[in-house]
Design an enzyme around this catalytic site. Structure first.
Site, PDB file in Angstrom:
ATOM      1  N   SER A  21      -4.796  25.759  86.673  1.00  0.00           N
ATOM      2  CA  SER A  21      -5.738  26.447  87.554  1.00  0.00           C
ATOM      3  C   SER A  21      -6.112  27.790  86.930  1.00  0.00           C
ATOM      4  CB  SER A  21      -5.113  26.622  88.945  1.00  0.00           C
ATOM      5  OG  SER A  21      -6.077  27.033  89.887  1.00  0.00           O
ATOM      6  N   ASN A  22      -6.628  28.705  87.711  1.00  0.00           N
ATOM      7  CA  ASN A  22      -7.020  30.022  87.204  1.00  0.00           C
ATOM      8  C   ASN A  22      -6.829  31.065  88.309  1.00  0.00           C
ATOM      9  OD1 ASN A  22      -9.614  30.234  88.782  1.00  0.00           O
ATOM     10  ND2 ASN A  22     -10.008  28.353  87.631  1.00  0.00           N
ATOM     11  N   ARG A  23      -7.183  32.312  88.009  1.00  0.00           N
ATOM     12  CA  ARG A  23      -6.845  33.425  88.909  1.00  0.00           C
ATOM     13  C   ARG A  23      -7.889  33.685  89.980  1.00  0.00           C
ATOM     14  NH1 ARG A  23      -6.423  37.921  84.879  1.00  0.00           N
ATOM     15  NH2 ARG A  23      -6.509  39.169  86.769  1.00  0.00           N
ATOM     16  N   ALA A  88     -14.614  28.973  90.461  1.00  0.00           N
ATOM     17  CA  ALA A  88     -14.098  28.995  89.092  1.00  0.00           C
ATOM     18  C   ALA A  88     -13.493  27.614  88.837  1.00  0.00           C
ATOM     19  CB  ALA A  88     -13.066  30.095  88.930  1.00  0.00           C
TER      20      ALA A  88
END
Ligand code: CTP
Length: 219
Positions: A21-23, A88
């Site tokens: 995943s991402n932030r 995102a």
């Protein structure tokens, strides 16, 4: 008008307890949804996992993976006048996801990744979306050049470019500073401000340029 907004990160499973995943916090997308609701528009919010309450009055479609977000956009975008892609989305996912938790071994482990669906890139080409199309460009270098390239490649009406290398703005922050890139070459920087204030400015800009779709004729 009918407004579609994607928000938050996606999670691409590795096994039942791990994911890529991402932030992304989802704050920018949720603030845009609230700005649209404040103008009494109908908002469909397709959101990856975030820890934010759903804006009251939005039609929330929760998703986890890029493929689920792609399917949700595919089934909802046709009746929308404006689509804003603030999510995102993970660009890659593991080719296979283990049904059992992966056990630790002394040797190294390689993950084989494949590209996910480009949801924004599919809006015109696969979903035949003819409304006002807005994308974000999260960049760490050559902000304007990369944003303009995305604007052309994904046939957007507006790219909101975000320099994510700067501390205190963008991913996971409460504030953001962006540059608007339009197809006629117009470039319009907006200074650092709270995501709520910025969302109101962005939504006003989008609304001023978007025209509602003509009503669909009854069969
Ligand atoms: N996006 C999308 N589907 C993807 C990847 C991105 O819909 N699989 C959308 C994002 O919501 C954003 C825009 O495309 O509006 C640009 O996302 P970004 O990650 O900056 O660009 P990419 O297309 O992934 O290109 P690159 O990673 O090469 O910068």
């Amino acid at each position: 008008m009918n407004i579609l907004i994607t928000a938050g990160p996606t999670r691409e499973p590795i096994d039942p307890v791990r994911y890529l995943s991402n932030r992304s916090s989802g704050k920018m997308g949720y603030a845009l949804a609230q700005a649209a609701l404040n103008h009494n528009h109908h908002v469909t919010l397709i959101s990856g996992p975030v820890s934010l309450p759903a804006p009251s009055g939005a039609h929330l479609i929760p998703v986890e993976t890029a493929l689920q977000m792609f399917d949700a956009v595919r089934t909802t975008i046709s009746h929308c006048d404006i689509a804003i892609f603030a999510a995102a989305v993970a660009d890659y996912r593991p080719v296979t996801s283990s049904s059992q938790k992966l056990k630790k071994h002394p040797s190294s482990l390689s993950l084989h990744l494949e590209p996910t669906e480009d949801i924004l890139g599919s809006a015109r080409s696969l979903f035949n979306f003819s409304g006002y199309l807005v994308g974000f460009a999260a960049e760490t270098e050559n902000l304007i050049a990369h944003a303009q390239s995305k604007l052309t490649r994904k046939k957007c009406d507006l790219i909101i470019a975000n320099d994510v290398s700067q501390p205190g703005i963008g991913f996971d922050s409460t504030e953001n500073a962006v540059t608007l890139c339009f197809p006629n070459g117009e470039i319009h920087p907006l200074p650092k401000q709270s995501k709520q204030t910025l969302a109101a400015v962005l939504f006003d800009t989008i609304l001023a340029r978007a025209t509602p779709l003509p009503p669909t004729p009854h069969a």
